[in-house]
Design an enzyme around this catalytic site. Structure first.
Site, PDB file in Angstrom:
ATOM      1  N   LEU A  92       0.803  -1.219   0.000  1.00 41.72           N
ATOM      2  CA  LEU A  92       0.000   0.000   0.000  1.00 41.72           C
ATOM      3  C   LEU A  92       0.837   1.270   0.000  1.00 41.72           C
ATOM      4  CD1 LEU A  92      -2.879  -1.085   2.386  1.00 41.72           C
ATOM      5  CD2 LEU A  92      -2.693  -1.318  -0.100  1.00 41.72           C
TER       6      LEU A  92
ATOM      7  N   ASN B 112      -5.756   0.748   8.460  1.00 41.38           N
ATOM      8  CA  ASN B 112      -5.004   0.238   9.603  1.00 41.38           C
ATOM      9  C   ASN B 112      -3.566  -0.089   9.227  1.00 41.38           C
ATOM     10  OD1 ASN B 112      -4.820  -1.106  12.370  1.00 41.38           O
ATOM     11  ND2 ASN B 112      -4.365  -2.852  11.027  1.00 41.38           N
TER      12      ASN B 112
ATOM     13  N   TYR C  23       7.766   8.275  13.909  1.00 40.90           N
ATOM     14  CA  TYR C  23       6.482   7.597  14.107  1.00 40.90           C
ATOM     15  C   TYR C  23       5.439   8.577  14.634  1.00 40.90           C
ATOM     16  CZ  TYR C  23       3.091   4.272  16.054  1.00 40.90           C
ATOM     17  OH  TYR C  23       1.939   3.572  16.365  1.00 40.90           O
TER      18      TYR C  23
ATOM     19  N   LYS D 241       1.913   9.641  12.757  1.00 37.75           N
ATOM     20  CA  LYS D 241       0.596   9.424  13.341  1.00 37.75           C
ATOM     21  C   LYS D 241      -0.143  10.742  13.591  1.00 37.75           C
ATOM     22  CE  LYS D 241       0.342   4.968  13.390  1.00 37.75           C
ATOM     23  NZ  LYS D 241      -0.607   4.313  12.459  1.00 37.75           N
TER      24      LYS D 241
ATOM     25  N   ILE E  26      -1.768  -1.700  23.262  1.00 38.94           N
ATOM     26  CA  ILE E  26      -2.674  -2.790  22.924  1.00 38.94           C
ATOM     27  C   ILE E  26      -1.873  -4.085  22.815  1.00 38.94           C
ATOM     28  CG2 ILE E  26      -4.412  -3.614  21.310  1.00 38.94           C
ATOM     29  CD1 ILE E  26      -5.094  -0.935  22.717  1.00 38.94           C
TER      30      ILE E  26
END
Length: 304
Positions: free
Chosen positions: A116, A142, A214, A218, A247
């Site tokens: 992608l 995602n 990062y 984001k 998570i």
């Protein structure tokens, strides 16, 4: 595409309520139907509210969803895809490896392999999905989260090469842009759509040393979310983001899990809890929410 193995119809369909006002319910029912294109009870005897009616309001039956980055069996993407299937949507999932076909078989979805970060492959994916199951109504961006085989770049800015910087921006921000661009116009032309971008608490509400690239990527995802939301707000398309905290997934490190244990809830979150937030934004009844970012971190970002 194989038949779904899960269905919203499998759930219990009734519950009892007190002080029920049939006339009031009929009025509300008519209003909701006008807003989200559901059949109303106007002209018929109003019925007691039921769990089945609530499912109808939030059903995604007849909708087609694409979830990127769904190859890991214990990851956020696959959890979102599973919940979308439970909500009644037809689902396509994509990752960079052939294991995506195993995930697709498990939930009665269809899998695609694509890079992608490659503009041409994203265009090819859009064509392939449309040919296989139809035009996409729901997009979950995602792809971009790290894995054990493709870890994050962890270096202070002074030691961060331009190539390292570009790697994180490409993986986390460029993918969301390319995939959104490939599908949003079709949604707008048809007058209905949902885009949910997966950001992170890092860069959005917190910062971590040695993760500047990062964090920037984001934070960029949330900026893209707001900007795109303004562009399609009049076309029946909503664009929102979720920002997961710590998570527990297959790529979680021991230090990350320990940080989760030290949080306000005393545990890291689960992919299913993140999925619940993402699919909430996809529901027909969430039609008045756009350009927002929902933090899913167990309250950890509330602490100094």
């Amino acid at each position: 595409m194989s038949e779904p193995r899960t269905s919203a119809d499998a759930f219990d369909s009734s519950f009892e309520t007190a002080d029920y006002d049939a006339d009031a319910y009929a009025t509300v029912d008519q209003g909701l139907a006008e807003v989200i294109d559901l059949p109303s009870s106007s002209g018929t005897q109003a019925t007691r509210p039921s769990r089945g009616r609530l499912q109808e309001l939030d059903s995604l039956a007849g909708k087609i969803a694409l979830v990127t980055g769904a190859g890991a069996p214990d990851g956020i993407g696959f959890a979102i895809a599973t919940r979308l299937r439970l909500a009644g949507a037809s689902v396509a999932i994509v990752s960079t490896t052939k294991r995506i076909h195993e995930r697709a078989e498990e939930i009665g979805a269809i899998g695609f392999v694509a890079d992608l970060a490659d503009e041409a492959e994203v265009g090819g994916l859009a064509d392939a999905v449309a040919e296989a199951i139809g035009e996409v109504d729901i997009l979950i961006n995602n792809a971009g989260l790290t894995s054990k085989t493709d870890p994050a770049v962890v270096k202070p800015v002074a030691q961060l090469s331009y190539a390292d910087w570009q790697t994180e921006i490409t993986r986390n921000l460029d993918t969301a842009f390319l995939v959104s661009r490939a599908f949003v116009q079709s949604m707008a032309e048809r007058g209905w759509g949902r885009i949910v971008n997966v950001a992170a608490t890092t860069g959005v509400v917190t910062a971590v040393p040695a993760e500047a690239a990062y964090a920037a990527a984001k934070a960029g995802v949330t900026g893209l979310t707001k900007a795109l939301a303004t562009e399609v707000v009049a076309d029946g398309v909503t664009v929102n983001a979720i920002a997961p905290g710590l998570i527990r997934t297959g790529s979680s490190t021991v230090p990350e899990l320990q940080k989760g244990l030290d949080g306000p809830m005393g545990r890291p979150g689960s992919p299913e809890e993140v999925a619940a937030a993402a699919v909430f934004f996809c529901a027909p009844s969430a039609s008045y929410i756009t350009g927002q970012t929902l933090v899913v971190d167990g309250g950890k970002s509330l602490r100094a």
